[in-house]
Design a protein around this motif. Structure first.
Motif, PDB file in Angstrom:
ATOM      1  N   GLY A   1       0.819  -1.212   0.000  1.00 35.85           N
ATOM      2  CA  GLY A   1       0.000   0.000   0.000  1.00 35.85           C
ATOM      3  C   GLY A   1       0.851   1.259   0.000  1.00 35.85           C
ATOM      4  N   THR A   2       0.179   2.398  -0.196  1.00 37.83           N
ATOM      5  CA  THR A   2       0.841   3.707  -0.070  1.00 37.83           C
ATOM      6  C   THR A   2       0.612   4.199   1.347  1.00 37.83           C
ATOM      7  N   ALA A   3       1.672   4.289   2.136  1.00 39.40           N
ATOM      8  CA  ALA A   3       1.569   4.672   3.547  1.00 39.40           C
ATOM      9  C   ALA A   3       1.761   6.176   3.713  1.00 39.40           C
ATOM     10  N   HIS A   4       0.761   6.837   4.236  1.00 39.77           N
ATOM     11  CA  HIS A   4       0.825   8.274   4.544  1.00 39.77           C
ATOM     12  C   HIS A   4       1.132   8.370   6.040  1.00 39.77           C
ATOM     13  N   LEU A   5       2.355   8.718   6.379  1.00 38.09           N
ATOM     14  CA  LEU A   5       2.827   8.571   7.752  1.00 38.09           C
ATOM     15  C   LEU A   5       2.231   9.577   8.724  1.00 38.09           C
ATOM     16  N   GLY A   6       1.712  10.700   8.230  1.00 40.25           N
ATOM     17  CA  GLY A   6       1.149  11.706   9.114  1.00 40.25           C
ATOM     18  C   GLY A   6       2.148  12.758   9.553  1.00 40.25           C
ATOM     19  N   ASN A   7       3.429  12.564   9.225  1.00 34.38           N
ATOM     20  CA  ASN A   7       4.467  13.545   9.561  1.00 34.38           C
ATOM     21  C   ASN A   7       4.989  14.273   8.324  1.00 34.38           C
ATOM     22  N   GLY A   8       4.280  14.108   7.216  1.00 34.08           N
ATOM     23  CA  GLY A   8       4.680  14.746   5.971  1.00 34.08           C
ATOM     24  C   GLY A   8       5.285  13.794   4.960  1.00 34.08           C
ATOM     25  N   ASP A   9       5.655  12.602   5.419  1.00 33.97           N
ATOM     26  CA  ASP A   9       6.290  11.623   4.519  1.00 33.97           C
ATOM     27  C   ASP A   9       5.263  10.628   3.971  1.00 33.97           C
ATOM     28  N   VAL A  10       5.569  10.108   2.793  1.00 32.35           N
ATOM     29  CA  VAL A  10       4.736   9.094   2.148  1.00 32.35           C
ATOM     30  C   VAL A  10       5.651   7.979   1.655  1.00 32.35           C
ATOM     31  N   ILE A  11       5.269   6.720   1.882  1.00 29.96           N
ATOM     32  CA  ILE A  11       6.048   5.574   1.420  1.00 29.96           C
ATOM     33  C   ILE A  11       5.215   4.788   0.414  1.00 29.96           C
TER      34      ILE A  11
ATOM     35  N   ILE B   1       4.004  -2.667   6.394  1.00 31.03           N
ATOM     36  CA  ILE B   1       3.811  -2.300   7.798  1.00 31.03           C
ATOM     37  C   ILE B   1       3.572  -3.582   8.582  1.00 31.03           C
ATOM     38  N   VAL B   2       4.423  -3.831   9.567  1.00 30.54           N
ATOM     39  CA  VAL B   2       4.311  -5.033  10.393  1.00 30.54           C
ATOM     40  C   VAL B   2       3.724  -4.638  11.750  1.00 30.54           C
TER      41      VAL B   2
ATOM     42  N   ILE C   1      -2.206  -8.686   4.623  1.00 31.24           N
ATOM     43  CA  ILE C   1      -3.257  -7.923   3.949  1.00 31.24           C
ATOM     44  C   ILE C   1      -2.624  -7.235   2.742  1.00 31.24           C
ATOM     45  N   ASN C   2      -3.084  -7.598   1.574  1.00 30.09           N
ATOM     46  CA  ASN C   2      -2.549  -6.987   0.354  1.00 30.09           C
ATOM     47  C   ASN C   2      -3.267  -5.665   0.108  1.00 30.09           C
ATOM     48  N   ALA C   3      -2.541  -4.556   0.282  1.00 34.27           N
ATOM     49  CA  ALA C   3      -3.125  -3.220   0.133  1.00 34.27           C
ATOM     50  C   ALA C   3      -2.708  -2.567  -1.182  1.00 34.27           C
ATOM     51  N   LYS C   4      -2.397  -3.361  -2.163  1.00 29.24           N
ATOM     52  CA  LYS C   4      -1.973  -2.820  -3.459  1.00 29.24           C
ATOM     53  C   LYS C   4      -3.061  -1.906  -4.027  1.00 29.24           C
ATOM     54  N   GLY C   5      -2.661  -0.705  -4.408  1.00 27.32           N
ATOM     55  CA  GLY C   5      -3.594   0.275  -4.954  1.00 27.32           C
ATOM     56  C   GLY C   5      -4.377   1.028  -3.894  1.00 27.32           C
ATOM     57  N   LYS C   6      -4.129   0.696  -2.617  1.00 26.15           N
ATOM     58  CA  LYS C   6      -4.850   1.339  -1.516  1.00 26.15           C
ATOM     59  C   LYS C   6      -3.915   2.234  -0.696  1.00 26.15           C
ATOM     60  N   HIS C   7      -4.499   2.933   0.275  1.00 26.37           N
ATOM     61  CA  HIS C   7      -3.748   3.908   1.064  1.00 26.37           C
ATOM     62  C   HIS C   7      -3.899   3.608   2.549  1.00 26.37           C
TER      63      HIS C   7
ATOM     64  N   GLU D   1      -9.623   2.690   0.290  1.00 29.91           N
ATOM     65  CA  GLU D   1      -9.552   2.424  -1.146  1.00 29.91           C
ATOM     66  C   GLU D   1      -8.901   3.581  -1.901  1.00 29.91           C
ATOM     67  N   GLY D   2      -9.064   4.806  -1.390  1.00 30.51           N
ATOM     68  CA  GLY D   2      -8.531   5.974  -2.085  1.00 30.51           C
ATOM     69  C   GLY D   2      -8.066   7.047  -1.118  1.00 30.51           C
ATOM     70  N   ASP D   3      -8.090   8.281  -1.575  1.00 35.31           N
ATOM     71  CA  ASP D   3      -7.670   9.429  -0.781  1.00 35.31           C
ATOM     72  C   ASP D   3      -8.633   9.611   0.389  1.00 35.31           C
ATOM     73  N   ALA D   4      -8.118   9.523   1.612  1.00 37.57           N
ATOM     74  CA  ALA D   4      -8.979   9.595   2.798  1.00 37.57           C
ATOM     75  C   ALA D   4      -9.506  10.996   3.073  1.00 37.57           C
ATOM     76  N   LEU D   5      -8.942  12.010   2.433  1.00 35.90           N
ATOM     77  CA  LEU D   5      -9.411  13.374   2.634  1.00 35.90           C
ATOM     78  C   LEU D   5     -10.489  13.769   1.635  1.00 35.90           C
ATOM     79  N   ASP D   6     -10.847  12.833   0.774  1.00 34.35           N
ATOM     80  CA  ASP D   6     -11.863  13.077  -0.256  1.00 34.35           C
ATOM     81  C   ASP D   6     -13.062  12.168   0.024  1.00 34.35           C
ATOM     82  N   MET D   7     -14.225  12.771   0.262  1.00 34.72           N
ATOM     83  CA  MET D   7     -15.401  11.967   0.624  1.00 34.72           C
ATOM     84  C   MET D   7     -15.844  11.020  -0.492  1.00 34.72           C
ATOM     85  N   ARG D   8     -15.401  11.271  -1.712  1.00 33.93           N
ATOM     86  CA  ARG D   8     -15.764  10.390  -2.815  1.00 33.93           C
ATOM     87  C   ARG D   8     -14.963   9.103  -2.819  1.00 33.93           C
TER      88      ARG D   8
END
Length: 436
Positions: free
Chosen positions: A38-48, A53-54, A79-85, A394-401
């Protein structure tokens, strides 16, 4: 009289219905979980990107790129989070979730106590961990929150909880670590219902109200430094402001009130100060930064207060304060505050549309509130050693869509995302999808 009794009975039954138990709290984690790809949004400004994540024993034991974090899928739940955030759990600042279930039913309302000075009132013991309103937060990723009392000049103490528990003892993360006061307004509006001019005018009792508050702080300090021959619970609750073990939250909106409130707190040697609301905080942003004062910013989705304010002022306030170097978090107070707490990520999304980056906006509801509340050692970001309180969207958590959760965890416990709302949705979707 019979009609009144029937109405009261119906309201009581409604209260019982709405306050019935939520989804059973999740069981303690027993098997190591890996969230991969998955794409990990760390909350401190970084994205992996393409992250691993273990999660072990309720904590994040490792996090990084898939090429950097080896794991053995045979012995773990993968958990396979491919394409997810993947995001850290969102945090509600200055909230009242769990204190009221049905506004119209007095017995379910523990929002405020009678009286003006109530520093000894503890919101945590009134917190209803089985509130159906609380369970409806989780499908949007809102997993942690501050429980804040309302009313009076000094409202009482707040605590921080996680939103999946049997009772308040299980829910508590930090107890009684914040004291909340409502700063006197330097302006007031005329009472139109009495024929007064409804426009703003100076509050003639402002100086008197500030002095009453100052005298109370002074008396409490004298008591706590004295022999305490006769116990005084309200004064005891004021202890901890000077040494930083307790945070002072001051509800203030206009420029003068904000400035006076900060100077007041400094004069009483308060070391941790947060302005709550802060409608005109941007006007004194340099002053706030200089004094290391943070802000719980009023609900983003609201209208300007004054006729000559910019139409988009509530939307861009966050950017103005962040650009000035002020530590900012978003809060949901206002009409239907408890229900609207679930919209916290979308308030953050609106700040993106008005100048902030997505990483900065995410910090407003993760890392920043955790820092202000003093829980950042365990919560607020995705880092090794911290609590595994996070979710997969599934997508951008800041977007209600696109914020559609597939998994959510609190302290490594896998949550149910079912609520009374999703149950009703499925029930009636099935009904109206049936062929005649």
């Amino acid at each position: 009289m019979k009609l009144l009794n029937k109405i009261n009975t119906l309201l009581f039954l409604l209260c019982l219905t709405l306050s019935s138990a939520q989804q059973t709290p999740a069981a303690k984690q027993t098997k190591t979980i890996v969230i991969a790809n998955g794409t990990a949004h760390l909350g401190n400004g970084d994205v992996i990107e393409n992250s691993v994540i273990v999660i072990k024993d309720g904590k994040i034991s490792a996090i990084g790129k898939s090429s950097e974090v080896p794991f053995e899928p045979q012995s773990m739940e993968v958990i396979n989070a491919k394409g997810k955030h993947v995001y850290p759990g969102f945090i509600v600042a200055n909230g009242t979730l769990g204190l009221v279930e049905v506004d119209a039913v007095k017995a379910s309302n523990d929002l405020a106590e009678l009286g003006t000075f109530n520093p000894h009132i503890r919101s945590i013991i009134a917190y209803n961990a089985e509130s159906k309103v609380i369970e409806s937060m989780r499908p949007n990723g809102v997993l942690v929150g501050q429980v804040v009392p309302r009313g009076g000049r000094i409202s009482g103490t707040s605590s921080v909880v996680q939103y999946d528990a049997w009772n308040w003892e299980d829910a508590a993360i930090e107890i009684d670590n914040g004291l909340h006061i409502n700063w006197p307004s330097s302006f007031s509006r005329g009472r139109w219902w009495l024929g007064e001019d409804p426009g703003l005018k100076p509050n003639k009792d402002y100086a008197k109200q500030v002095k009453e508050l100052s005298d109370y702080f002074t008396e409490a300090k004298s008591y706590n430094n004295g022999d305490k021959a006769e116990r005084h619970l309200p004064y005891e609750a004021m202890n901890g402001l000077a040494d930083g073990s307790k945070h002072l939250y001051i509800a203030a909106d206009d420029e003068k009130s904000i400035t006076d409130a900060v100077n007041f707190a400094k004069s009483h040697n308060v070391s941790k100060i947060t302005i709550v609301g802060g409608y005109q905080a941007a006007n004194v942003a340099s002053f706030l930064k200089q004094n290391e004062v943070s802000v719980f910013l009023r609900r983003v989705h609201s209208r300007p207060n004054l006729e000559d304010d910019d139409y988009d002022l509530p939307f861009k306030l966050a950017k103005q304060l962040v650009d000035a170097g002020v530590l900012v978090a978003l809060e949901p107070s206002g009409q239907m505050e408890r229900m609207n707490s679930r919209n916290l990520p979308f308030y953050a999304g609106t700040t993106v549309a008005h100048g902030l980056t997505k990483a900065q906006a995410l910090q407003l509801i993760t890392q920043n509130p955790a820092k202000i509340m003093g829980i950042d050692v365990k919560y607020g970001t995705l880092e090794a050693g911290k609590s595994a309180t996070l979710f997969i969207s599934e997508g951008d958590a800041l977007d209600m869509r696109t914020n559609q959760l597939t998994h959510a965890f609190i302290d490594g416990r896998k949550l149910s995302l079912e609520t009374h709302q999703t149950e009703l949705w499925k029930r009636y979707a099935k009904k109206y999808n049936q062929e005649d």
